[in-house]
Write a protein that holds these residues in place. Structure first.
Motif, PDB file in Angstrom:
ATOM      1  N   ALA A  97      30.593  52.749  38.311  1.00 10.26           N
ATOM      2  CA  ALA A  97      29.894  51.813  39.226  1.00 10.26           C
ATOM      3  C   ALA A  97      29.740  52.373  40.688  1.00 10.26           C
ATOM      4  N   SER A  98      30.640  52.772  41.108  1.00 14.50           N
ATOM      5  CA  SER A  98      30.831  53.386  42.554  1.00 14.50           C
ATOM      6  C   SER A  98      29.893  54.671  42.606  1.00 14.50           C
ATOM      7  N   ALA A  99      29.937  55.489  41.723  1.00 17.15           N
ATOM      8  CA  ALA A  99      29.120  56.707  41.679  1.00 17.15           C
ATOM      9  C   ALA A  99      27.672  56.422  41.621  1.00 17.15           C
ATOM     10  N   VAL A 100      27.559  55.466  40.745  1.00 22.79           N
ATOM     11  CA  VAL A 100      25.983  55.111  40.740  1.00 22.79           C
ATOM     12  C   VAL A 100      25.454  54.513  41.765  1.00 22.79           C
ATOM     13  N   LEU A 101      26.018  53.677  42.454  1.00 22.93           N
ATOM     14  CA  LEU A 101      25.632  52.976  43.635  1.00 22.93           C
ATOM     15  C   LEU A 101      25.362  53.789  44.888  1.00 22.93           C
ATOM     16  N   VAL A 102      26.390  54.708  44.924  1.00 25.69           N
ATOM     17  CA  VAL A 102      26.449  55.810  45.914  1.00 25.69           C
ATOM     18  C   VAL A 102      25.062  56.892  45.664  1.00 25.69           C
ATOM     19  N   GLY A 103      24.999  56.877  44.573  1.00 27.93           N
ATOM     20  CA  GLY A 103      23.705  57.799  43.989  1.00 27.93           C
ATOM     21  C   GLY A 103      22.555  57.125  44.290  1.00 27.93           C
ATOM     22  N   GLU A 104      22.308  55.882  44.650  1.00 26.18           N
ATOM     23  CA  GLU A 104      21.211  55.011  44.776  1.00 26.18           C
ATOM     24  C   GLU A 104      20.971  55.091  46.136  1.00 26.18           C
ATOM     25  N   SER A 105      21.970  55.213  47.108  1.00 29.13           N
ATOM     26  CA  SER A 105      21.882  55.123  48.449  1.00 29.13           C
ATOM     27  C   SER A 105      20.959  55.662  49.235  1.00 29.13           C
ATOM     28  N   PRO A 106      20.734  57.163  49.157  1.00 25.25           N
ATOM     29  CA  PRO A 106      19.878  57.716  49.797  1.00 25.25           C
ATOM     30  C   PRO A 106      18.371  57.270  49.854  1.00 25.25           C
ATOM     31  N   THR A 107      17.811  56.504  48.667  1.00 21.39           N
ATOM     32  CA  THR A 107      16.606  56.054  48.803  1.00 21.39           C
ATOM     33  C   THR A 107      16.528  54.666  48.958  1.00 21.39           C
ATOM     34  N   ALA A 108      17.637  53.801  49.037  1.00 19.93           N
ATOM     35  CA  ALA A 108      17.883  52.336  49.139  1.00 19.93           C
ATOM     36  C   ALA A 108      17.516  52.118  50.640  1.00 19.93           C
ATOM     37  N   ALA A 109      17.137  50.659  50.776  1.00 19.66           N
ATOM     38  CA  ALA A 109      17.159  50.008  52.213  1.00 19.66           C
ATOM     39  C   ALA A 109      18.340  49.590  52.557  1.00 19.66           C
ATOM     40  N   LEU A 110      19.228  48.915  51.353  1.00 14.92           N
ATOM     41  CA  LEU A 110      20.421  48.217  51.584  1.00 14.92           C
ATOM     42  C   LEU A 110      20.781  48.208  50.106  1.00 14.92           C
ATOM     43  N   ILE A 111      22.631  48.420  50.064  1.00 16.04           N
ATOM     44  CA  ILE A 111      22.838  48.029  49.088  1.00 16.04           C
ATOM     45  C   ILE A 111      23.799  47.015  49.106  1.00 16.04           C
ATOM     46  N   VAL A 112      23.798  45.915  48.007  1.00 16.21           N
ATOM     47  CA  VAL A 112      24.625  44.710  48.113  1.00 16.21           C
ATOM     48  C   VAL A 112      25.426  44.695  46.775  1.00 16.21           C
ATOM     49  N   LEU A 113      26.755  44.052  47.103  1.00 14.63           N
ATOM     50  CA  LEU A 113      27.568  44.100  45.923  1.00 14.63           C
ATOM     51  C   LEU A 113      28.538  43.109  46.057  1.00 14.63           C
ATOM     52  N   GLY A 114      29.163  42.532  45.107  1.00 12.57           N
ATOM     53  CA  GLY A 114      30.232  41.558  45.135  1.00 12.57           C
ATOM     54  C   GLY A 114      31.677  42.155  45.726  1.00 12.57           C
ATOM     55  N   GLY A 115      32.195  41.408  46.488  1.00 14.24           N
ATOM     56  CA  GLY A 115      33.525  41.839  46.735  1.00 14.24           C
ATOM     57  C   GLY A 115      34.644  42.401  45.839  1.00 14.24           C
ATOM     58  N   ARG A 116      34.645  41.807  44.757  1.00 16.25           N
ATOM     59  CA  ARG A 116      35.453  41.938  43.383  1.00 16.25           C
ATOM     60  C   ARG A 116      34.795  41.684  42.315  1.00 16.25           C
ATOM     61  N   GLY A 117      34.555  42.610  41.445  1.00 18.49           N
ATOM     62  CA  GLY A 117      34.096  42.294  40.022  1.00 18.49           C
ATOM     63  C   GLY A 117      35.088  42.252  38.925  1.00 18.49           C
ATOM     64  N   LEU A 118      34.643  42.294  37.570  1.00 17.53           N
ATOM     65  CA  LEU A 118      35.372  42.097  36.603  1.00 17.53           C
ATOM     66  C   LEU A 118      36.599  43.085  36.394  1.00 17.53           C
ATOM     67  N   GLY A 119      36.281  44.256  37.125  1.00 16.25           N
ATOM     68  CA  GLY A 119      37.615  45.158  37.076  1.00 16.25           C
ATOM     69  C   GLY A 119      38.491  45.230  38.314  1.00 16.25           C
ATOM     70  N   GLY A 120      38.445  44.157  38.893  1.00 15.84           N
ATOM     71  CA  GLY A 120      39.331  44.175  40.161  1.00 15.84           C
ATOM     72  C   GLY A 120      40.557  43.298  39.658  1.00 15.84           C
ATOM     73  N   PHE A 121      41.761  43.847  40.441  1.00 11.14           N
ATOM     74  CA  PHE A 121      42.979  42.827  40.116  1.00 11.14           C
ATOM     75  C   PHE A 121      42.833  41.568  40.971  1.00 11.14           C
ATOM     76  N   ALA A 122      43.483  40.557  40.222  1.00 10.05           N
ATOM     77  CA  ALA A 122      43.281  39.190  40.775  1.00 10.05           C
ATOM     78  C   ALA A 122      43.970  39.288  42.154  1.00 10.05           C
ATOM     79  N   THR A 123      44.880  40.119  42.567  1.00  9.48           N
ATOM     80  CA  THR A 123      45.699  39.832  43.783  1.00  9.48           C
ATOM     81  C   THR A 123      45.071  40.545  44.823  1.00  9.48           C
ATOM     82  N   LEU A 124      43.893  41.352  44.438  1.00  2.00           N
ATOM     83  CA  LEU A 124      43.311  42.250  45.434  1.00  2.00           C
ATOM     84  C   LEU A 124      42.148  41.256  46.061  1.00  2.00           C
TER      85      LEU A 124
END
Length: 293
Positions: A97-124
């Motif tokens: 996910a991170s590599a894909v979104l960074v790869g999108e960034s050179p041609t994007a006006a803005l990238i939006v994402l959630g603070g923590r997704g399905l892969g995040g530890f509950a304590t983070l």
């Protein structure tokens, strides 16, 4: 920021509720900017060399690839419901996910994402994908945090650095498109070093320090009212830790904007300590600006 003609707002999704919040936020950003919205899912399973299709005897629509396509379609539908008439496209892209979104960034006006997704530890409080994308993207990154407010100002952290000035420009545009005031917050504690290796003075004049820090704030906002005459600008200079001052300001803001790395940060840092702290502590969505506009 990347504002080339046709640049879309990009939102990353993973099927979590945080991702759907990000989709709704991104749809609003795209509509305000008059841009298309691009929904992207980083599909990591091909890298793991696991079967992507349905197992024998599975019902129609089974399999990891179909699940990924389905969650993107659901996110597209969510965006279209949130902003009727918005042009929305979606794509599943092989990769982390991170590599894909960074790869999108050179041609994007803005990238939006959630603070923590399905892969995040509950304590983070904030997920690793959000931190990595904010640290490496070539366009501003907007992360879902705290409370979504329709009122309140856009708050921007100011420290006199080049990235701080880029953050101010981004924040002023956001305030203009939202029709709200801009609150520029400059927090300081001690006299700043003039260069690498300089020691802070043990004794200094408090009044002179206050005047100097107000000058830093004023210079960071020079010309802003001419470029954005419709935006009311509030100047706040406070003797306080920057992270504490911005966290406090975020409690009444609808958006907090910070530079990716500020004055006094180690040059080897990719994401500065204050911006990193805001991704964890802010009580409203946070935009991180790493490159001059």
């Amino acid at each position: 920021m990347n504002a080339a003609n046709g640049a879309a707002v990009v939102v990353g999704v993973d099927g979590s509720e945080q991702a759907l919040r990000a989709v709704r936020l991104a749809a609003g950003e795209a509509a305000r900017r008059g841009r298309a919205l691009r929904v992207v899912h980083g599909f990591i399973w091909p890298l793991m060399r696991v079967p992507l299709g349905p197992a024998p005897g599975s019902p129609p629509g089974a399999g990891l690839r179909e699940q990924a396509n389905r969650l993107v379609a659901e996110a597209v539908a969510e965006a279209e419901t949130a902003e009727p008439g918005l042009r929305v496209t979606g794509e599943v892209i092989d990769g982390a996910a991170s590599a894909v979104l960074v790869g999108e960034s050179p041609t994007a006006a803005l990238i939006v994402l959630g603070g923590r997704g399905l892969g995040g530890f509950a304590t983070l409080l904030i997920g690793s994908v959000a931190v990595q994308v904010a640290a490496y993207a070539d366009c501003p990154v907007l992360v879902v945090r705290g409370t979504a407010r329709a009122d309140g100002p856009v708050v921007v952290g100011v420290d006199g650095s080049a990235l701080s000035r880029a953050a101010v420009e981004f924040a002023a545009e956001e305030a203009a498109t939202r029709g709200v005031a801009l609150r520029a917050v400059h927090a300081y504690r001690h006299p700043g070093a003039e260069g690498p290796g300089d020691m802070q003075p043990l004794v200094y004049d408090e009044g002179q320090l206050r005047r100097e820090e107000h000058r830093v704030l004023d210079e960071s906002l020079t010309g802003l009212e001419k470029r954005w005459p419709q935006v009311a600008v509030e100047r706040v200079a406070t003797r306080q830790r920057p992270a504490a001052a911005l966290a406090e300001a975020s409690r009444s803001a609808q958006l907090l904007v910070v530079g990716g790395r500020g004055r006094g940060e180690f040059t080897g840092l990719v994401l500065g300590s204050v911006s990193h702290a805001m991704l964890h502590r802010a009580d409203c969505p946070v935009a991180v600006v790493r490159a001059p506009a």
